[in-house]
Enzyme design. Structure first.
Site, mmCIF file in Angstrom:
data_model
loop_
_atom_site.group_PDB
_atom_site.id
_atom_site.type_symbol
_atom_site.label_atom_id
_atom_site.label_comp_id
_atom_site.label_asym_id
_atom_site.label_seq_id
_atom_site.Cartn_x
_atom_site.Cartn_y
_atom_site.Cartn_z
ATOM 1 C CG HIS A 56 21.193 83.075 -25.918
ATOM 2 N ND1 HIS A 56 19.460 83.198 -25.982
ATOM 3 C CD2 HIS A 56 21.267 84.361 -25.406
ATOM 4 C CE1 HIS A 56 19.152 83.990 -25.562
ATOM 5 N NE2 HIS A 56 19.965 84.950 -25.159
ATOM 6 C CE LYS B 180 15.920 72.776 -36.544
ATOM 7 N NZ LYS B 180 15.721 73.177 -34.913
ATOM 8 N NE ARG B 181 22.546 80.999 -39.918
ATOM 9 C CZ ARG B 181 23.071 81.854 -39.895
ATOM 10 N NH1 ARG B 181 22.554 83.332 -39.458
ATOM 11 N NH2 ARG B 181 24.549 81.992 -40.298
ATOM 12 C CE LYS C 19 20.945 75.844 -35.143
ATOM 13 N NZ LYS C 19 20.029 75.925 -33.781
ATOM 14 C CB THR D 10 12.187 79.604 -30.255
ATOM 15 O OG1 THR D 10 13.254 79.751 -31.250
ATOM 16 C CG2 THR D 10 12.745 79.964 -28.802
ATOM 17 C CE LYS E 151 9.488 81.096 -33.510
ATOM 18 N NZ LYS E 151 10.711 81.557 -34.180
HETATM 19 C C1 26W Z 1 29.787 85.734 -31.771
HETATM 20 C C2 26W Z 1 29.108 84.529 -32.712
HETATM 21 C C3 26W Z 1 27.930 84.289 -32.055
HETATM 22 C C4 26W Z 1 26.629 84.788 -32.848
HETATM 23 C C5 26W Z 1 25.398 84.055 -32.140
HETATM 24 C C6 26W Z 1 27.730 83.371 -30.990
HETATM 25 C C7 26W Z 1 26.566 83.039 -30.443
HETATM 26 C C8 26W Z 1 25.369 83.416 -31.022
HETATM 27 C C9 26W Z 1 24.055 83.216 -30.628
HETATM 28 C C10 26W Z 1 24.165 82.941 -28.806
HETATM 29 C C11 26W Z 1 23.426 82.125 -31.100
HETATM 30 C C12 26W Z 1 22.002 81.631 -31.006
HETATM 31 O O1 26W Z 1 21.291 82.192 -31.556
HETATM 32 N N1 26W Z 1 21.674 80.636 -29.765
HETATM 33 C C13 26W Z 1 20.410 80.189 -29.798
HETATM 34 O O2 26W Z 1 19.674 81.012 -29.011
HETATM 35 C C14 26W Z 1 18.414 80.514 -28.849
HETATM 36 C C15 26W Z 1 17.450 81.660 -27.877
HETATM 37 O O3 26W Z 1 17.990 81.374 -26.547
HETATM 38 C C16 26W Z 1 18.288 79.424 -28.452
HETATM 39 O O4 26W Z 1 16.709 78.836 -28.718
HETATM 40 C C17 26W Z 1 19.067 78.498 -29.434
HETATM 41 O O5 26W Z 1 18.822 76.915 -28.914
HETATM 42 C C18 26W Z 1 20.309 78.723 -29.417
HETATM 43 O O6 26W Z 1 21.261 77.880 -30.275
#
Ligand code: 26W
Length: 817
Positions: free
Chosen positions: A361, A552-553, A558, A660, A664
């Protein structure tokens, strides 16, 4: 297909069940119950239906004999369940009526539900949409996650600064939709050592854990849209095995005895609030192993109880790893097969590599997980041995493919060499999985080209793309009833289960009457949001203004600070250019910053300070408002998204894997202003260039600029509007008497080198906004574009994403009930 609940729903017995729960479960009466208690009792009464269906689905022989997907994720950001489940059960109207007769308005009762915020952002919300789509299409699924006591922190603002507070999402009475499954509890080990022993001449190994805890499952029902299928979202809670050690209790050492209880309780205490940034904390690795181990055992239990042999696991079960967070499931399955079921290495490896699939992701280097070898060694000694051996065999493959190429071995090795040796979880995932996918076409190309090019050479059929999607049930039918009714009026009511049918409204895009209806729904949604802002924040808004939304976060990539610069440029022009004319605009933000992410918190502070000043400055004459909505969560997204005119998707090209929220917002008729990044690229393909506002550098432009040596000063000095906007951050315009309080953002963009190329994209971003402003003055033209956005984004239904997984990766069949 219609749900049996709908046909069998008996209003009187439902009302009796609600009353029964009021008295028996919540110890109150019809006369004295609070709205919260009415909501809880209603939830419990409804959950009786879903629990029955859950158990029936679970014991259905056809499902046991079919292939299932097990979705392993540390996060499921499900949002409120009650309203959505009522829609899926087909009972919304009937329950509204039943509650009305008892003197309660259903919409008000639904507001009593706390969001279960068991996720950070995109990855967790995607998992929730995917569960919905698996159930809607009846692909056998179990979701496995963690039952955190505290979800993502609650955000508030104190003097414009983010403050975090714990979120005990279940409240004292418990969450009405969850059901405990103590019969499925298991023991999970940590620490300890590995024993080597002889078994009829064969050397075997077994792990003797030094500490064991209990995994207690809670099931949440995932209700298939208009079907009787209910799949479990199984969330593991960590508990101490025994309340306390009897020996120490009898010694009189009561508090010592409770030590293990305190430790075990910690493991699922709280969701880590980092998004796209890993911190390598021991407790986080314990969460990951606890989650993987409990889930793998449960999968094997189901498989064996259905009468299947372990060797046939890949024929019946596939395990999807949602990012690398559950990677440790791979060595765990190896360990169980070899040490507990006496498989040879090769037999076990054959099963594993046909069972696991991994979704990536993110490409951000700081988000790619590595765990210290010494930590894994201490916490999970047997798993470390297995990882070494996986790596040993894998490096033999690498040497065979690239003989003598030491650099290749170093780059691909699962163990990263160095003073502190680290285990690269993504490499372990790619080696141990039969399929690896990115989440949008561009992202998947970059996974092949930049992240895993050698793996792609070594395993040319392993890398896939599955473009993300969103569930149209929650993100249109439920959250936007006005637009849903208008659509149904034109094309019938089947679209929530077949979103491509929305194309049927494209032919009305230029129909003046339809445009008016469409825009009046938008207006009503804007009013609903404006009312919320008035009631909760005390800011009055003009619904004729453009509602410009970035939700978004909070993260530098971003680029909320690019949006900030645009706001500053508008403010500057309003104050300094008497000829400057703009359509009134409200810019909305909603975003949580990771508590340890300093610059992200500074950006929130700056936006709040700017909002404070701009919103009360008579000189801008109500042309510009800035609203930072606190505590972003699914239920507030459900109010903002239907009200948006403009969708901000402005990440640096190559950084946002998919996004995503972009889907929406487009579905609900917002026009995107966006970079060629993530799924924006595919949204543009679908809606056409005329109906989206693309700006900024593309991936190759970003690379070229970096290669030539990017210098933000050049842009700062060359563009007077940019300079004037940025300079506003240095004075005391927004912090009267305290100049420089907002300079953190300025510093990161100027002295800090502007790592995300905000300045490079500023001019092009401003022009794209000007084009949108111009277009908004022509309401008919705007309506046409908005309608076409709704009509042409059917591809982004998560039903399609799930079908892509099913057809290209999971290879399983639906089982209709
Ligand atoms: C370990 C720390 C950590 C925590 C969460 C690393 C990475 C993440 C996630 C992978 C971050 C995340 O939510 N990524 C998002 O995933 C969405 C679903 O596929 C995408 O639409 C977003 O672009 C992406 O940033």
């Amino acid at each position: 297909m219609k749900p049996t609940q709908q046909n069998q729903f008996d209003k009187t017995s439902f009302q009796n069940s609600v009353k029964q729960h009021l008295s028996a479960t919540y110890a109150t009466t019809v006369e004295h119950a609070s709205p919260q208690q009415w909501y809880l009792a209603m939830g419990r009464a409804l959950a009786e239906f879903t629990t029955l269906d859950l158990l029936e689905t679970e014991s259905d022989k056809r499902i046991q004999n079919a292939k299932s997907v097990n979705y392993l994720s540390l996060e499921f950001l499900i949002g409120r369940l009650t309203g959505n489940n009522l829609i899926s059960m087909g009972l919304y109207q009937q329950v509204a009526q039943a509650m009305e007769e008892m003197g309660h308005n259903l919409t008000d009762l639904l507001e009593e539900e706390r969001d279960p915020s068991l996720g950070n952002g995109g990855l967790g919300r995607l998992a929730a949409c995917f569960m919905d789509s698996c159930a809607a299409q009846e692909f056998p699924t179990v979701g496995y996650g963690l039952h955190y006591e505290y979800g993502l922190f609650k955000q508030s603002f104190q003097d414009c600064h983010q403050k975090e507070a714990p979120d005990a999402w279940r409240c004292v009475e418990g969450y009405p939709w969850e059901v405990a499954r103590p019969e499925l509890a298991q023991e999970i080990g940590f620490y300890g050592h590995v024993e080597v022993y002889q078994d009829e001449g064969v050397e075997r190994r077994r792990w003797v854990p030094g500490m064991t805890v209990q995994s207690m499952p809670w099931d949440l029902p995932i209700v298939g849209y208009e079907s009787d299928t209910v799949y479990p979202l199984r969330l593991w809670e960590c508990r101490a095995i025994a309340p306390f050690s009897l020996a120490s209790f009898n010694n009189g050492d009561y508090f010592e005895a409770q030590h293990s209880l305190i430790d075990a309780g910690n493991i699922t205490k709280v969701l880590y609030p980092n998004d796209n940034h890993e911190k390598g904390k021991t407790l986080r690795l314990m969460q990951q192993y606890f989650h993987s181990a409990a889930s793998i055992r449960d999968i094997l239990r189901r498989h064996i109880q259905s009468g299947h042999s372990l060797a046939s696991l890949p024929d019946y079960e596939t395990i999807q790893l949602n990012d690398t967070h559950p990677t440790i499931a791979i060595p765990e399955l190896m360990r169980i097969l070899m040490d507990e079921h006496l498989f040879t290495w090769d037999e076990a490896w054959a099963v594993c590599t046909k069972t696991f699939a991994y979704t990536n992701h993110t490409l951000l280097p700081e988000a790619l997980e590595t765990w210290s070898e010494s930590l894994i060694q201490r916490l999970l000694p047997r798993h470390m041995e297995i990882i070494y051996h996986i790596n040993h065999l894998f490096l033999q493959e690498v040497r065979a493919k690239w003989p003598g190429d030491v650099a290749k071995q170093q780059k691909l090795s699962i163990i990263q060499e160095g003073f502190h040796r680290m285990v690269r979880m993504a490499n372990l995932c790619v080696v141990g999985s039969y399929a690896v996918n990115g989440v949008a076409a561009l992202h998947s190309e970059l996974v092949k080209r930049d992240l895993f090019p050698e793996f792609h050479e070594l395993y040319p059929t392993r890398l896939h793309n599955v473009t993300n999607g969103i569930t149209p049930r929650r993100w249109l039918k439920y959250c936007n009833p006005g637009l849903s009714a208008l659509i149904t009026d034109k094309i019938g009511s089947e679209w929530p289960a077949d979103l491509d049918q929305l194309q049927g409204i494209a032919k009305f895009a230029e129909d003046g009457q339809f445009q008016k209806q469409y825009m009046s729904v938008k207006k009503a949604n804007k009013q609903r949001l404006a009312d919320w802002v008035q009631d909760n924040m005390g800011i009055a808004l003009n619904t004729d203004a453009i509602f410009d939304v970035q939700i978004k976060r909070l993260h530098e990539y971003k680029r909320q600070h690019l949006n900030m610069l645009h706001i500053l440029s508008l403010y500057y022009r309003l104050l300094n250019d008497p000829d400057f004319d703009m359509v009134p605009r409200v810019v909305f933000f909603a975003a949580k910053a990771a508590p340890g992410y300093h610059l992200a918190k500074e950006i929130i502070y700056a936006l709040n300070k700017i909002a404070e000043k701009v919103n009360s400055d008579p000189r801008v004459n109500d042309k510009l408002k800035v609203v930072f909505i606190p505590d972003y969560r699914v239920s507030i997204a459900e109010i903002i998204i239907p009200a948006a005119d403009v969708s901000e998707q402005i990440s640096t090209a190559g950084k946002e894997a998919s996004g995503t929220g972009n889907m929406k917002l487009a579905l609900n008729g917002a026009l995107t202003i966006g970079t060629m990044d993530g799924a924006n690229v595919e949204i543009r393909e679908e809606v056409g260039d005329d109906n989206i506002y693309i700006f900024g550098l593309e991936v190759d432009g970003v690379e070229a600029l970096r290669a030539q040596g990017y210098n933000p000063y050049d842009y700062y000095h060359a563009d007077p509007l940019l300079k004037s906007s940025l300079d506003l951050l240095l004075g005391d315009e927004f912090t009267p008497g305290e100049p420089g309080k907002l300079r953190a953002t300025f510093d990161s963009l100027i002295d800090g080198g502007d790592p995300y190329l905000v300045l490079a994209d500023f001019a092009s971003y401003v022009s794209a906004h000007e084009a949108m402003d111009e277009q908004y003055r022509d309401q008919a033209g705007w309506a046409k574009k908005a309608i076409l956005n709704t009509a042409l984004v059917g591809k982004f239904s998560s039903d399609r994403s799930i079908r892509d997984y099913v057809n290209n990766i999971w290879k399983l069949e639906s089982v209709t009930r």
